[in-house]
Design a protein around this motif. Structure first.
Motif, PDB file in Angstrom:
ATOM      1  N   LEU A 140       0.625  -1.010  -0.145  1.00 30.47           N
ATOM      2  CA  LEU A 140      -0.263  -0.182   0.259  1.00 30.47           C
ATOM      3  C   LEU A 140       1.531   1.467   0.286  1.00 30.47           C
ATOM      4  O   LEU A 140       0.547   2.772  -0.861  1.00 30.47           O
ATOM      5  N   TYR A 141       1.867   1.105   0.615  1.00 33.02           N
ATOM      6  CA  TYR A 141       2.961   2.660   0.520  1.00 33.02           C
ATOM      7  C   TYR A 141       2.883   2.624  -0.809  1.00 33.02           C
ATOM      8  O   TYR A 141       3.303   3.737  -0.960  1.00 33.02           O
ATOM      9  N   GLN A 200       4.590   9.021   7.738  1.00 33.56           N
ATOM     10  CA  GLN A 200       5.433   7.818   9.121  1.00 33.56           C
ATOM     11  C   GLN A 200       4.362   7.734   9.991  1.00 33.56           C
ATOM     12  O   GLN A 200       3.677   6.014  10.027  1.00 33.56           O
ATOM     13  N   ASP A 201       3.592   8.973  10.716  1.00 29.49           N
ATOM     14  CA  ASP A 201       2.595   8.519  11.025  1.00 29.49           C
ATOM     15  C   ASP A 201       1.078   7.756  10.487  1.00 29.49           C
ATOM     16  O   ASP A 201       0.770   6.984  11.291  1.00 29.49           O
ATOM     17  N   THR A 202       1.450   7.999   9.372  1.00 35.50           N
ATOM     18  CA  THR A 202       0.007   7.389   8.837  1.00 35.50           C
ATOM     19  C   THR A 202       0.270   6.007   8.726  1.00 35.50           C
ATOM     20  O   THR A 202      -0.907   6.117   8.888  1.00 35.50           O
ATOM     21  N   LEU A 203       1.360   5.621   8.251  1.00 38.26           N
ATOM     22  CA  LEU A 203       1.581   4.644   8.002  1.00 38.26           C
ATOM     23  C   LEU A 203       1.499   3.448   9.635  1.00 38.26           C
ATOM     24  O   LEU A 203       0.479   2.021   9.669  1.00 38.26           O
ATOM     25  N   LEU A 204       2.038   3.884  10.962  1.00 36.78           N
ATOM     26  CA  LEU A 204       1.487   3.727  12.099  1.00 36.78           C
ATOM     27  C   LEU A 204       0.510   3.198  12.529  1.00 36.78           C
ATOM     28  O   LEU A 204      -0.300   2.399  12.430  1.00 36.78           O
ATOM     29  N   ALA A 254      -4.519   9.985   7.411  1.00 35.37           N
ATOM     30  CA  ALA A 254      -3.423  11.208   6.679  1.00 35.37           C
ATOM     31  C   ALA A 254      -4.373  12.751   7.497  1.00 35.37           C
ATOM     32  O   ALA A 254      -3.146  13.258   7.899  1.00 35.37           O
ATOM     33  N   ARG A 255      -4.814  12.720   6.798  1.00 34.24           N
ATOM     34  CA  ARG A 255      -5.922  13.639   7.539  1.00 34.24           C
ATOM     35  C   ARG A 255      -5.574  14.135   8.776  1.00 34.24           C
ATOM     36  O   ARG A 255      -5.504  15.244   9.066  1.00 34.24           O
ATOM     37  N   ARG A 256      -5.959  13.398   9.309  1.00 33.12           N
ATOM     38  CA  ARG A 256      -6.667  12.967  11.021  1.00 33.12           C
ATOM     39  C   ARG A 256      -4.883  12.944  11.540  1.00 33.12           C
ATOM     40  O   ARG A 256      -4.929  13.888  12.617  1.00 33.12           O
TER      41      ARG A 256
END
Length: 193
Positions: free
Chosen positions: A41-42, A68-72, A95-97
């Protein structure tokens, strides 16, 4: 593309449906703990997500951290995905959040000037997200309008998908796009004058 290639390619809606199925399977595998599926997905969405986050954050380093935060967050919340929206829409929402969590109350950073007076060579992300003039114009938009523009233009999302990501009515998406275009046109015209 020659005629033979066009004949053998499935129609766009078939490719899109195939991609949506692949995304849903990948997210189900992530929910089961498959790190390879997260990498899949990345690879597929890092570019559009980075472009979106870069336009929200105004800074490459911050955008990379939020990605990176989004992926986590995707890794942790994949089991909660219920399929009510496309995986791509869900990813932009995550990602927005993450961006809002990171940027809450922080003014957008100003672009740093190169120390020796020479402009650094643009990287692939810079080319993907537009020039400095566009970046400055987007930074002048209110966050609500900037999100809609970036999702529409760089995320290539339809109005309905943007509405799902932002949890707002489609009419609000259209209104924000209209107002953003007027503001951007004024900013860009101002720069050319």
């Amino acid at each position: 593309m020659d005629a033979r290639t066009e004949e053998t390619m499935p129609p766009r809606h078939d490719r899109t449906a195939g991609r949506a199925e692949q995304d849903a399977r990948a997210l189900a595998r992530i929910a089961g703990g498959d790190a390879g599926a997260l990498a899949e997905l990345y690879e597929r969405y890092a570019g559009p997500l980075f472009a979106f986050l870069y336009r929200l954050a105004g800074d490459r380093g911050t955008a990379e951290e939020i990605l990176q935060d989004t992926l986590l967050a995707v890794w942790r919340s994949a089991p909660s995905y219920q399929g009510r929206s496309a995986v791509s829409t869900w990813l932009f929402g995550v990602a927005r959040r993450q961006a809002h969590n990171r940027l809450r109350g922080a003014p957008p950073p100003l672009a740093a000037e190169p120390g020796d007076g020479a402009a650094p060579a643009p990287g692939p992300e810079d080319l993907a997200v537009g020039g400095d003039r566009v970046h400055r114009a987007l930074a002048r938009l209110p966050l609500a309008q900037r999100e809609v523009v970036v999702l529409a233009v760089l995320g290539d999302l339809a109005h309905q998908e943007i509405a799902e990501v932002l949890d707002i009515p489609v009419g609000t998406v259209k209104s924000r796009l209209h107002h953003a275009r007027v503001t951007l046109r004024g900013c860009l015209d101002e720069r050319l004058a």
